[in-house]
Design a protein around this motif. Structure first.
Motif, PDB file in Angstrom:
ATOM      1  N   TRP A 130       0.806  -1.224   0.000  1.00  0.00           N
ATOM      2  CA  TRP A 130       0.000   0.000   0.000  1.00  0.00           C
ATOM      3  C   TRP A 130       0.839   1.274   0.000  1.00  0.00           C
ATOM      4  O   TRP A 130       0.303   2.364  -0.154  1.00  0.00           O
ATOM      5  CB  TRP A 130      -0.960   0.037   1.209  1.00  0.00           C
ATOM      6  CG  TRP A 130      -0.320  -0.307   2.529  1.00  0.00           C
ATOM      7  CD1 TRP A 130      -0.417  -1.507   3.170  1.00  0.00           C
ATOM      8  CD2 TRP A 130       0.504   0.529   3.353  1.00  0.00           C
ATOM      9  NE1 TRP A 130       0.311  -1.482   4.337  1.00  0.00           N
ATOM     10  CE2 TRP A 130       0.878  -0.233   4.474  1.00  0.00           C
ATOM     11  CE3 TRP A 130       0.965   1.840   3.251  1.00  0.00           C
ATOM     12  CZ2 TRP A 130       1.699   0.271   5.497  1.00  0.00           C
ATOM     13  CZ3 TRP A 130       1.780   2.345   4.267  1.00  0.00           C
ATOM     14  CH2 TRP A 130       2.133   1.555   5.364  1.00  0.00           C
ATOM     15  N   PHE A 205       6.679  -9.870  -6.056  1.00  0.00           N
ATOM     16  CA  PHE A 205       6.058  -9.470  -4.787  1.00  0.00           C
ATOM     17  C   PHE A 205       6.839  -8.321  -4.176  1.00  0.00           C
ATOM     18  O   PHE A 205       8.068  -8.380  -4.036  1.00  0.00           O
ATOM     19  CB  PHE A 205       6.056 -10.649  -3.804  1.00  0.00           C
ATOM     20  CG  PHE A 205       5.655 -10.239  -2.404  1.00  0.00           C
ATOM     21  CD1 PHE A 205       4.321 -10.031  -2.074  1.00  0.00           C
ATOM     22  CD2 PHE A 205       6.619 -10.022  -1.420  1.00  0.00           C
ATOM     23  CE1 PHE A 205       3.954  -9.623  -0.794  1.00  0.00           C
ATOM     24  CE2 PHE A 205       6.260  -9.625  -0.131  1.00  0.00           C
ATOM     25  CZ  PHE A 205       4.926  -9.420   0.177  1.00  0.00           C
ATOM     26  N   GLY A 207       6.597  -6.139  -0.599  1.00  0.00           N
ATOM     27  CA  GLY A 207       5.888  -6.055   0.672  1.00  0.00           C
ATOM     28  C   GLY A 207       6.809  -6.415   1.810  1.00  0.00           C
ATOM     29  O   GLY A 207       8.036  -6.284   1.709  1.00  0.00           O
ATOM     30  N   GLY A 232      13.309  -2.714   4.686  1.00  0.00           N
ATOM     31  CA  GLY A 232      14.606  -2.041   4.755  1.00  0.00           C
ATOM     32  C   GLY A 232      14.818  -1.359   6.095  1.00  0.00           C
ATOM     33  O   GLY A 232      13.869  -1.159   6.872  1.00  0.00           O
ATOM     34  N   PHE A 357       8.419   1.649   9.673  1.00  0.00           N
ATOM     35  CA  PHE A 357       7.560   2.044   8.552  1.00  0.00           C
ATOM     36  C   PHE A 357       6.671   3.232   8.907  1.00  0.00           C
ATOM     37  O   PHE A 357       5.489   3.306   8.572  1.00  0.00           O
ATOM     38  CB  PHE A 357       6.718   0.858   8.078  1.00  0.00           C
ATOM     39  CG  PHE A 357       6.683   0.744   6.576  1.00  0.00           C
ATOM     40  CD1 PHE A 357       7.848   0.696   5.842  1.00  0.00           C
ATOM     41  CD2 PHE A 357       5.476   0.694   5.899  1.00  0.00           C
ATOM     42  CE1 PHE A 357       7.818   0.603   4.457  1.00  0.00           C
ATOM     43  CE2 PHE A 357       5.433   0.606   4.510  1.00  0.00           C
ATOM     44  CZ  PHE A 357       6.609   0.554   3.794  1.00  0.00           C
ATOM     45  N   SER A 427      16.364  -7.939   2.345  1.00  0.00           N
ATOM     46  CA  SER A 427      15.592  -6.913   1.629  1.00  0.00           C
ATOM     47  C   SER A 427      15.093  -7.380   0.274  1.00  0.00           C
ATOM     48  O   SER A 427      14.359  -6.638  -0.383  1.00  0.00           O
ATOM     49  CB  SER A 427      16.416  -5.635   1.458  1.00  0.00           C
ATOM     50  OG  SER A 427      16.492  -4.939   2.679  1.00  0.00           O
TER      51      SER A 427
END
Ligand code: NAD
Length: 453
Positions: A130, A205, A207, A232, A357, A427
């Protein structure tokens, strides 16, 4: 019909209801994709390139519409959202050019002729998070379509709106039905259906690392090809010999861009001891001046977090006693969280190790170049990072020493679509973007013809 309410993160209002597809819906889309593949792969390269150029042009014409939609859906600032929509147009157009350059080779061998063909893999499942719904979708679907593969794209459940509109633009541009489809729904239903279905030959992918591990395990059962772009915890290394004013002015954008919901966020600032006081004084000014406001305003530099649940997750990481200073947030509704600067954590601290995040950054000091590299590498992740120094030799040395896929010297930028992008360590796996990306959607077939018969 089961639906997902799409919420505007800056107002908490419902902006749309979108179908939550079933596994059966996903399988139907995959079968249609497989049918469409038969003719898409055979299309003359010039024609496929022409259709992709028309698609890129449609996306570019719709820039303002897509950007406004993203602001409502994801809370991105309008300036960022315009860049993101433009990036999709750019990557489609860039890979349209690749179609006409994709060739196999002829290899001299004794006793015959040996030819290699690049053959598109078939149906590709592109699963998107998202945080950057438009560019990340484009980085997957554009090179796949260029290679002659067909795509079923699954956007994140909370941010499906721009992907749906981009799929309409593909049809308007003349891309044949079912070559590029969007199926909206949950990861555990639509995402898993893509990963499990044998007709899907490759998964791209992007995410969380946790979900990426599960996808790689499931894909392994069918030796399904995967590209993984995961989490990350990147370092922003500031040497005392750098232009500290520029480094401090850039630092908020390197971590608070998109409210820190950025896999490339430099969420660990490492400053050479002797420059710490000067850097922090200037960084504090830059953070407090950051315009955290209604993302639909041209002046907005940071919007809200994506959901209330995500804000609770970010809050749970932050120990208030370690906060050095903060930016501001607007009053009223919306999932706002202020830019937050943390000090006094060592490398074992959760904030030094885990991807929050959100707009939260730690600041630590180092003594010398060797220690800076060691600290940057003291992470299971390796996606991006920055190095600030006036000594370009040192900049390159440190860039070579840091175990990350994307490093910038005297810059906070991570993505240029002409250059490869992807992660070391946890990552990710594989690379997106750059000139070679379409090859990742091809098998190499080798044919030998005996000329001595
Ligand atoms: P997420 O892993 O929860 O979800 C990503 C996508 O996978 C969504 O579409 C989701 O519905 C789907 N999904 C979830 N479970 C699934 C399953 N079991 N099978 C198949 N699909 C499934 O991630 P998120 O919270 O949407 O995004 C944030 C994460 O993405 C962060 O960790 C961030 O670092 C990472 N990210 C990485 C990059 C990169 O390029 N490396 C870029 C952006 C975001």
């Amino acid at each position: 019909m089961s639906v997902t309410q799409v919420i505007n993160p800056s107002t908490e209002e419902t902006v749309a209801e979108v179908k939550r597809a079933s596994a059966a819906d996903a399988h139907l889309a995959i079968e249609r994709s497989q049918q469409a593949f038969k003719s898409w792969r055979q299309m003359a390269p010039g024609k496929r390139a022409e259709l992709l150029r028309a698609f890129g042009a449609k996306v570019r014409e719709a820039n303002e519409e897509l950007a406004r939609l993203e602001v409502k859906n994801s809370g991105h600032t309008i300036a960022n959202a315009r860049w993101e929509a433009n990036n999709v147009a750019d990557v489609i157009t860039y890979y349209a050019g690749a179609v006409e350059r994709m060739t196999g080779s002829q290899i001299p061998v004794p006793g015959g002729v040996d030819i290699t063909f690049l053959e598109p893999v078939g149906v590709v499942g592109v699963i998107v998070p998202w945080n950057f719904p438009m560019p990340i979708a484009g980085w997957g679907f554009a090179p796949a379509l260029a290679a002659g593969a067909t795509v079923v794209l699954k956007p994140a459940e909370v941010t499906p709106l721009t992907a749906l509109r981009i799929a309409e633009l593909a049809l308007e541009a003349g891309i044949p039905e079912n070559v590029f489809q969007v199926v909206t729904g949950s990861g555990s239903v639509v995402g898993e259906a893509l990963v499990e279905d044998p007709l899907v030959r490759k998964i791209v992918f992007t995410g969380s690392t946790e979900v990426g591990i599960g996808i790689q395990q499931k894909a392994a059962k069918r030796i399904k090809r995967v590209t993984l772009e995961l989490g990350g915890k990147s370092a922003n290394i500031v040497f005392a010999d750098s232009d500290i004013t520029k480094a401090a002015a850039s630092a908020p954008y390197s971590v608070f861009d998109n409210a820190g919901q950025d896999c490339c966020a430099r969420s660990r600032i490492l400053v050479e001891e002797s420059a710490y006081d000067e850097f922090m004084a200037k960084f504090e000014v830059a953070v407090t001046n950051l315009r955290v406001e209604d993302p639909s305003l041209d002046s907005s530099e940071m919007g809200p977090l994506i959901t209330g649940a995500h804000r609770r997750s970010v809050e749970s990481y932050v120990d208030e006693s370690l906060v050095l200073f903060r930016g501001s947030i607007p009053d009223g509704r919306g999932f706002w969280y202020p830019p937050t600067v943390i000090g006094g954590v060592d490398s074992s601290h959760i904030l030094f190790r885990e991807e929050v995040f959100g707009p939260v950054v730690t600041v630590s000091t180092f003594k010398d170049e060797t220690e800076a590299i060691e600290m940057a590498n003291d992470s299971e992740y390796g996606l991006s990072g920055s190095i600030w120094t006036s000594n370009l030799g040192k900049g390159l040395r440190v860039a070579r020493g840091v175990e990350s896929g994307n490093l910038s010297v005297n810059s906070h930028s991570s993505v240029r679509y002409w250059t490869p992008f992807g992660g070391y360590k946890m990552s990710g796996l594989g690379r997106e973007l750059g000139p070679d990306a379409p090859n990742a959607f091809c098998e190499v077939k080798n044919v030998f013809i005996n000329t001595d018969i």
